[in-house]
Design a protein around this motif. Structure first.
Motif, PDB file in Angstrom:
ATOM      1  N   SER A   5       0.838  -1.208   0.000  1.00 50.98           N
ATOM      2  CA  SER A   5       0.000   0.000   0.000  1.00 50.98           C
ATOM      3  C   SER A   5       0.867   1.249   0.000  1.00 50.98           C
ATOM      4  CB  SER A   5      -0.932  -0.003   1.197  1.00 50.98           C
ATOM      5  OG  SER A   5      -1.733   1.149   1.225  1.00 50.98           O
ATOM      6  N   ASN A   6       1.975   1.202   0.754  1.00 53.42           N
ATOM      7  CA  ASN A   6       2.897   2.344   0.742  1.00 53.42           C
ATOM      8  C   ASN A   6       3.514   2.552  -0.656  1.00 53.42           C
ATOM      9  OD1 ASN A   6       2.441   2.868   3.469  1.00 53.42           O
ATOM     10  ND2 ASN A   6       4.123   1.527   4.151  1.00 53.42           N
ATOM     11  N   LEU A   7       3.871   1.404  -1.347  1.00 53.50           N
ATOM     12  CA  LEU A   7       4.439   1.502  -2.702  1.00 53.50           C
ATOM     13  C   LEU A   7       3.412   2.015  -3.703  1.00 53.50           C
ATOM     14  CD1 LEU A   7       6.464  -1.855  -2.887  1.00 53.50           C
ATOM     15  CD2 LEU A   7       7.377   0.456  -2.565  1.00 53.50           C
ATOM     16  N   LEU A   8       2.144   1.706  -3.450  1.00 53.44           N
ATOM     17  CA  LEU A   8       1.088   2.127  -4.377  1.00 53.44           C
ATOM     18  C   LEU A   8       1.027   3.641  -4.501  1.00 53.44           C
ATOM     19  CD1 LEU A   8      -1.178   1.153  -6.227  1.00 53.44           C
ATOM     20  CD2 LEU A   8      -2.721   1.197  -4.265  1.00 53.44           C
ATOM     21  N   ASP A   9       1.335   4.325  -3.448  1.00 52.00           N
ATOM     22  CA  ASP A   9       1.339   5.793  -3.515  1.00 52.00           C
ATOM     23  C   ASP A   9       2.396   6.276  -4.515  1.00 52.00           C
ATOM     24  OD1 ASP A   9      -0.651   5.899  -1.635  1.00 52.00           O
ATOM     25  OD2 ASP A   9       0.734   6.108   0.066  1.00 52.00           O
ATOM     26  N   GLY A  10       3.569   5.614  -4.503  1.00 53.66           N
ATOM     27  CA  GLY A  10       4.616   5.990  -5.456  1.00 53.66           C
ATOM     28  C   GLY A  10       4.213   5.685  -6.899  1.00 53.66           C
ATOM     29  N   ILE A  11       3.502   4.559  -7.050  1.00 48.65           N
ATOM     30  CA  ILE A  11       3.038   4.208  -8.401  1.00 48.65           C
ATOM     31  C   ILE A  11       2.040   5.247  -8.896  1.00 48.65           C
ATOM     32  CG2 ILE A  11       1.748   2.498  -9.740  1.00 48.65           C
ATOM     33  CD1 ILE A  11       2.940   0.341  -7.907  1.00 48.65           C
ATOM     34  N   ASN A  12       1.140   5.649  -7.996  1.00 44.74           N
ATOM     35  CA  ASN A  12       0.155   6.674  -8.378  1.00 44.74           C
ATOM     36  C   ASN A  12       0.857   7.962  -8.798  1.00 44.74           C
ATOM     37  OD1 ASN A  12      -1.963   4.943  -7.823  1.00 44.74           O
ATOM     38  ND2 ASN A  12      -2.192   5.632  -5.699  1.00 44.74           N
ATOM     39  N   ASN A  13       1.905   8.326  -8.081  1.00 39.53           N
ATOM     40  CA  ASN A  13       2.669   9.525  -8.450  1.00 39.53           C
ATOM     41  C   ASN A  13       3.347   9.354  -9.812  1.00 39.53           C
ATOM     42  OD1 ASN A  13       2.012  10.944  -6.165  1.00 39.53           O
ATOM     43  ND2 ASN A  13       3.813  10.265  -5.012  1.00 39.53           N
ATOM     44  N   GLY A  14       3.839   8.127 -10.083  1.00 41.30           N
ATOM     45  CA  GLY A  14       4.482   7.849 -11.374  1.00 41.30           C
ATOM     46  C   GLY A  14       3.518   8.012 -12.540  1.00 41.30           C
ATOM     47  N   VAL A  15       2.265   7.563 -12.314  1.00 40.23           N
ATOM     48  CA  VAL A  15       1.248   7.738 -13.363  1.00 40.23           C
ATOM     49  C   VAL A  15       1.071   9.217 -13.673  1.00 40.23           C
ATOM     50  CG1 VAL A  15      -1.204   7.503 -13.897  1.00 40.23           C
ATOM     51  CG2 VAL A  15       0.040   5.585 -12.876  1.00 40.23           C
ATOM     52  N   GLN A  16       1.033  10.034 -12.654  1.00 46.75           N
ATOM     53  CA  GLN A  16       0.842  11.465 -12.849  1.00 46.75           C
ATOM     54  C   GLN A  16       2.054  12.100 -13.553  1.00 46.75           C
ATOM     55  OE1 GLN A  16      -2.504  10.858 -12.123  1.00 46.75           O
ATOM     56  NE2 GLN A  16      -2.211  13.076 -12.089  1.00 46.75           N
ATOM     57  N   VAL A  17       3.260  11.587 -13.209  1.00 46.40           N
ATOM     58  CA  VAL A  17       4.460  12.100 -13.883  1.00 46.40           C
ATOM     59  C   VAL A  17       4.380  11.809 -15.391  1.00 46.40           C
ATOM     60  CG1 VAL A  17       6.955  11.808 -14.144  1.00 46.40           C
ATOM     61  CG2 VAL A  17       5.937  11.961 -11.856  1.00 46.40           C
ATOM     62  N   LEU A  18       3.967  10.575 -15.723  1.00 41.69           N
ATOM     63  CA  LEU A  18       3.848  10.199 -17.136  1.00 41.69           C
ATOM     64  C   LEU A  18       2.779  11.023 -17.843  1.00 41.69           C
ATOM     65  CD1 LEU A  18       4.159   6.329 -16.815  1.00 41.69           C
ATOM     66  CD2 LEU A  18       5.809   7.852 -17.894  1.00 41.69           C
TER      67      LEU A  18
ATOM     68  N   THR B 220       7.712  25.318 -22.280  1.00 44.19           N
ATOM     69  CA  THR B 220       6.736  24.222 -22.145  1.00 44.19           C
ATOM     70  C   THR B 220       7.419  22.947 -21.696  1.00 44.19           C
ATOM     71  OG1 THR B 220       5.304  25.185 -23.845  1.00 44.19           O
ATOM     72  CG2 THR B 220       5.018  22.851 -23.377  1.00 44.19           C
ATOM     73  N   SER B 221       8.571  22.655 -22.256  1.00 49.44           N
ATOM     74  CA  SER B 221       9.270  21.434 -21.853  1.00 49.44           C
ATOM     75  C   SER B 221       9.719  21.515 -20.386  1.00 49.44           C
ATOM     76  CB  SER B 221      10.477  21.199 -22.775  1.00 49.44           C
ATOM     77  OG  SER B 221      11.444  22.230 -22.622  1.00 49.44           O
ATOM     78  N   GLN B 222      10.089  22.695 -19.899  1.00 49.80           N
ATOM     79  CA  GLN B 222      10.520  22.862 -18.515  1.00 49.80           C
ATOM     80  C   GLN B 222       9.341  22.778 -17.539  1.00 49.80           C
ATOM     81  OE1 GLN B 222      12.563  26.610 -18.501  1.00 49.80           O
ATOM     82  NE2 GLN B 222      14.303  25.853 -19.730  1.00 49.80           N
ATOM     83  N   ASP B 223       8.147  23.123 -17.976  1.00 47.92           N
ATOM     84  CA  ASP B 223       6.975  23.136 -17.097  1.00 47.92           C
ATOM     85  C   ASP B 223       6.251  21.795 -17.052  1.00 47.92           C
ATOM     86  OD1 ASP B 223       7.495  25.762 -16.579  1.00 47.92           O
ATOM     87  OD2 ASP B 223       6.068  26.546 -18.060  1.00 47.92           O
ATOM     88  N   SER B 224       6.692  20.836 -17.792  1.00 48.69           N
ATOM     89  CA  SER B 224       5.980  19.554 -17.870  1.00 48.69           C
ATOM     90  C   SER B 224       6.428  18.606 -16.763  1.00 48.69           C
ATOM     91  CB  SER B 224       6.202  18.926 -19.254  1.00 48.69           C
ATOM     92  OG  SER B 224       5.747  19.765 -20.272  1.00 48.69           O
ATOM     93  N   SER B 225       6.377  19.063 -15.500  1.00 53.95           N
ATOM     94  CA  SER B 225       6.838  18.239 -14.361  1.00 53.95           C
ATOM     95  C   SER B 225       5.674  17.936 -13.428  1.00 53.95           C
ATOM     96  CB  SER B 225       7.948  18.962 -13.600  1.00 53.95           C
ATOM     97  OG  SER B 225       7.450  20.166 -13.023  1.00 53.95           O
ATOM     98  N   PHE B 226       5.861  16.893 -12.591  1.00 58.23           N
ATOM     99  CA  PHE B 226       4.918  16.555 -11.522  1.00 58.23           C
ATOM    100  C   PHE B 226       5.723  16.081 -10.315  1.00 58.23           C
ATOM    101  CE2 PHE B 226       2.343  13.559  -9.096  1.00 58.23           C
ATOM    102  CZ  PHE B 226       1.181  14.286  -8.884  1.00 58.23           C
ATOM    103  N   ASN B 227       5.449  16.735  -9.182  1.00 65.01           N
ATOM    104  CA  ASN B 227       6.111  16.354  -7.932  1.00 65.01           C
ATOM    105  C   ASN B 227       7.636  16.395  -8.095  1.00 65.01           C
ATOM    106  OD1 ASN B 227       5.980  15.660  -5.217  1.00 65.01           O
ATOM    107  ND2 ASN B 227       6.059  13.435  -5.648  1.00 65.01           N
ATOM    108  N   GLY B 228       8.108  17.368  -8.882  1.00 65.80           N
ATOM    109  CA  GLY B 228       9.548  17.562  -9.014  1.00 65.80           C
ATOM    110  C   GLY B 228      10.213  16.698 -10.062  1.00 65.80           C
ATOM    111  N   VAL B 229       9.466  15.845 -10.763  1.00 65.85           N
ATOM    112  CA  VAL B 229      10.045  14.974 -11.793  1.00 65.85           C
ATOM    113  C   VAL B 229       9.537  15.444 -13.158  1.00 65.85           C
ATOM    114  CG1 VAL B 229      10.278  12.626 -12.666  1.00 65.85           C
ATOM    115  CG2 VAL B 229      10.141  13.034 -10.189  1.00 65.85           C
ATOM    116  N   ASN B 230      10.484  15.688 -14.111  1.00 62.26           N
ATOM    117  CA  ASN B 230      10.135  16.162 -15.455  1.00 62.26           C
ATOM    118  C   ASN B 230      10.816  15.268 -16.488  1.00 62.26           C
ATOM    119  OD1 ASN B 230       9.564  17.504 -17.796  1.00 62.26           O
ATOM    120  ND2 ASN B 230      10.149  19.523 -17.047  1.00 62.26           N
ATOM    121  N   LEU B 231      10.030  14.413 -17.068  1.00 64.27           N
ATOM    122  CA  LEU B 231      10.589  13.488 -18.051  1.00 64.27           C
ATOM    123  C   LEU B 231      10.965  14.185 -19.354  1.00 64.27           C
ATOM    124  CD1 LEU B 231       8.279  10.366 -17.629  1.00 64.27           C
ATOM    125  CD2 LEU B 231      10.602  10.692 -16.783  1.00 64.27           C
ATOM    126  N   LEU B 232      10.519  15.425 -19.571  1.00 62.21           N
ATOM    127  CA  LEU B 232      10.880  16.169 -20.782  1.00 62.21           C
ATOM    128  C   LEU B 232      12.062  17.085 -20.554  1.00 62.21           C
ATOM    129  CD1 LEU B 232       7.358  17.098 -22.221  1.00 62.21           C
ATOM    130  CD2 LEU B 232       8.726  15.032 -22.574  1.00 62.21           C
TER     131      LEU B 232
END
Length: 751
Positions: free
Chosen positions: A61-74, A603-615
């Motif tokens: 359940s604790n790991l699930l929170d990280g997965i949820n954050n990863g979905v948002q990053v993507l 735009t590429s610099q602003d495409s982040s979530f929770n401090g992670v920006n894949l672009l």
């Protein structure tokens, strides 16, 4: 208390009541907690197994929170790619606008040369030609042996042919007939009236002309139609058609001479010297038909063989045929060649078509009669020309030299000026001649390649039917001289990466170039285009795509090789001249394009979530299980303008022509392809993460369910137990009361 002594029954009841109270307390605890295993004392195995399952479920359940954050990053990265794609499309729109803008140069780099006479339909221009000489087969005279070479004075006609009758006497005596013998009637006539072989309406055909017999009085001069004239008892139209008038009485007024004269007028052996005159004059070199000592001799002209067809009885009366009856029969008299004529006589009506001009061979000599068509002129008695290359040659007196003159008039080697019905001949070119061996040496002239076709036997008689004698045309090419570019080759090295071109000018077949369209089709692959103006100025310039390049420069290439004419070559290519207005418009588009690139960067610099920006080059690491053995690493990309292969444009350098603009469009298309590829990769990773997200949720549920199955109490069962224990407790209290009654009875006795 130890001194208190309880009876055995009381003690027994007390113990039972305590046991029931303990059980009731346990049941109430299970009902209160919902679990039947609350401590390790309840069921150590189930307690610790359930605790392990709950601990794992908690970890996942604790790991699930990280997965949820990863979905948002993507999803944030995907949103950024969508926006970047739209910005790239906007940049493409600006580049396409640049393509549609007026070319940035008022004059593109070009080279030019003048080709006299060049047109879009034929770039080869006006070719200067020199005369060539073409030889015929050997032509012979009619001399015995058939091997004497012809000369210019050999005539086209020949000695007249003859056909003679058997001796004829008149009907009433043994006197032979003569020219003055009547055709029928009184004593001394050719035939008696009753047996007359000449009837009204009888006709003879002589070399295509008609001789008609009429039993009627001879018309007066006033009764004649225009062009007709009276000759003896004959009325002729001047074209060879004659009517013989026999008269209306018992005796014919027409004689044998009148009939043979009609035949001569039709065959051309004789002609009327002037309209409405009766004097007969023999044709040039001809002899009139004659009847003497009972024998009638018919002659052809010198220009055509005699062919006479008529009623057999009429011709039999003159003993010209042995056939009898009312049907037709034919008599012929063939001309004879001599040493002064050609060995093969040209037939009446034959023609030569020389370069589109007609030479006609005729029997009767209109020139001698003075009947020259308006606008034409007579040359050398036997040749009439119209001054435009069309001629008529009369076979009765025409010579081989007359034929050569007529051919030269048709090719332009000679020219004729007409004045007062007379043709004056000039020779601006090389005249045709006759070789000593009898070969005709025909000049082609310079106006066109020589082409001669014919009708009748003119071609073969003049040796123009080729080596095998079966050709139907005689041709010869002029000698190509200075001027024109047929056969010339131009070479162009690669221009701005185009395909090198070798252009050979010709008739448009076998890869050669004739028209402007054909030239442009070959130049297109090398980014060049050609035009030609009304003055024959051929200009080759760069296409709009490379309007800023200098043709033949070291950087761009496209150097031209080959001299297109003998007197002129291409001019030196000058650099293109910029159009200030168009370049300003293109510079403004450069500014708009650069603004788009700035938006791509932000735009590429602003495409982040929770401090992670894949672009922006960040890496996303996701852990899917509690041991950390199942992970997914998603490497980020740098999708600013530089990362997409784009850079700020420079005014005056970029967008200056279509070639520079197309390079930018190529970069933008590549950037679009990169974005689409990354979007596909992100979509694939997002799908994986979402699958693991659902898996983790379901696994937590499985673990928690398994834990509950080990520790949860059955509330129905525990409620029944509680009710039973309460009943038991009540019974135990009553039993304890009964057990104490004996002691109370003793107490009563003591009172």
């Amino acid at each position: 208390m130890s001194n208190i002594v309880l009876s055995a029954s009381v003690r027994q009841n007390l113990l039972s009541l305590q046991s029931t109270a303990d059980l009731l307390a346990t049941t109430q605890q299970r009902l209160a907690t919902g679990k039947k295993v609350n401590t390790a004392l309840d069921n150590p195995t189930n307690f610790f197994t359930a605790q392990g399952l709950d601990n794992r479920a908690s970890d996942i359940s604790n790991l699930l929170d990280g997965i949820n954050n990863g979905v948002q990053v993507l999803q944030a990265a995907n949103t950024g790619i969508t926006s970047l794609s739209k910005l790239i499309d906007s940049a493409k729109s600006i580049a396409n606008q640049a393509l549609q803008t007026t070319v940035g140069y008022s004059t593109k780099s070009n080279i030019s040369t003048t080709i006299p006479g060049a047109t879009p339909a034929d770039l080869r221009g006006t070719t200067s030609y020199a005369n060539a000489v073409a030889n015929s087969n050997v032509v012979y005279s009619g001399a015995a042996g058939g091997a004497t070479a012809a000369i210019g004075t050999n005539t086209l006609g020949a000695t007249a042919g003859t056909v003679a009758s058997s001796a004829v006497v008149n009907d009433n005596s043994a006197t032979p007939i003569t020219n003055t013998t009547l055709l029928y009637g009184a004593a001394g006539a050719l035939t008696t009236q009753a047996a007359s072989s000449f009837k009204d309406g009888d006709t003879f055909t002589v070399n295509g002309h008609t001789v008609t017999i009429r039993v009627a009085a001879l018309p007066t001069a006033a009764q004649l139609s225009a062009g007709q004239s009276i000759v003896g008892n004959d009325v002729t139209d001047g074209s060879g058609n004659t009517t013989v008038y026999l008269g209306t009485g018992a005796n014919s007024t027409a004689t044998v001479q009148d009939l043979t004269t009609a035949f001569d007028l039709a065959s051309g052996a004789r002609y009327v010297a002037s309209i409405n005159a009766s004097t007969l004059v023999a044709t040039l070199g001809g002899t009139a038909s004659n009847t003497a000592a009972g024998i009638t001799t018919l002659t052809s002209s010198t220009g055509a063989d005699l062919t006479l067809t008529g009623k057999a009885d009429s011709l039999a009366a003159l003993k010209l045929t042995g056939a009898t009856g009312g049907g037709p029969t034919t008599i012929t008299a063939t001309r004879q060649t001599t040493g002064s004529s050609l060995s093969t006589l040209i037939t009446d009506g034959s023609t030569l078509n020389v370069d589109g001009h007609i030479i006609t061979f005729k029997n009767g000599n209109a020139a001698a009669l003075g009947a020259v068509p308006t606008g034409s002129g007579v040359f050398n008695t036997n040749l009439i020309t119209d001054g435009s290359g069309n001629s008529t040659i009369y076979l009765q007196g025409g010579t081989l030299q007359d034929v050569l003159t007529a051919i030269d008039l048709a090719t332009g080697t000679k020219t004729a000026s007409i004045s007062g019905g007379v043709a004056a001949i000039a020779t601006p070119g090389v005249a045709s001649t006759i070789a000593s061996n009898g070969t005709l040496k025909l000049s082609t002239g310079t106006n066109a390649d020589l082409s001669i076709t014919g009708t009748g036997n003119a071609l073969s008689a003049l040796g123009l039917t080729g080596a095998t004698g079966t050709a139907t045309a005689f041709t010869a090419s002029r000698t190509s001289g200075v001027g024109g570019i047929s056969g010339k080759t131009l070479t162009f090295t690669s221009f701005n990466g185009g395909k090198p071109v070798n252009v050979t000018f010709g008739d448009g077949t076998n890869g050669t170039v004739k028209t402007l369209d054909q030239l442009n089709a070959q130049l297109q692959a090398n980014h060049l285009t050609a035009t030609v103006d009304a003055n024959g100025l051929l200009t080759i310039s760069t296409v709009n795509e490379y309007a800023s390049s200098t043709l033949g420069s070291t950087i761009a290439g496209g150097a031209v090789g080959g001299t297109i004419t003998s007197v002129a070559s291409f001019t030196t290519a000058q650099p293109p001249i910029q159009d200030p207005v168009a370049q300003t418009a293109r510079s403004n588009l450069v500014g708009q394009f650069n603004n788009i690139l700035a938006q791509i960067d932000t735009t590429s610099q602003d495409s982040s979530f929770n401090g992670v920006n894949l672009l922006n080059g960040d890496t996303l690491k996701l852990i899917f299980n509690e041991t950390g053995s199942s992970t997914l690493n998603i490497n980020g990309v740098v999708f600013n303008s530089a990362g997409l292969g784009l850079s700020n444009l420079v005014p005056g350098v970029d967008f200056i022509d279509n070639g520079a603009t197309n390079k930018v469009l190529t970069q933008l298309n590549s950037a679009s392809s990169t974005l689409r590829s990354e979007a596909s990769a992100l979509g694939s990773n997002l799908s994986i993460v979402q699958v693991r997200q659902d898996f983790s949720k379901n696994l937590i549920n499985v673990l928690q369910t398994g834990s509950s199955n080990l520790t949860l109490a059955d509330t129905n069962e525990e409620a029944a137990n509680s009710q039973a224990l309460s009943t038991r407790q009540s019974i135990a209290v009553s039993a304890l009361s009964l057990a104490n009654q004996s002691q109370q009875s003793v107490l009563q006795l003591l009172r």
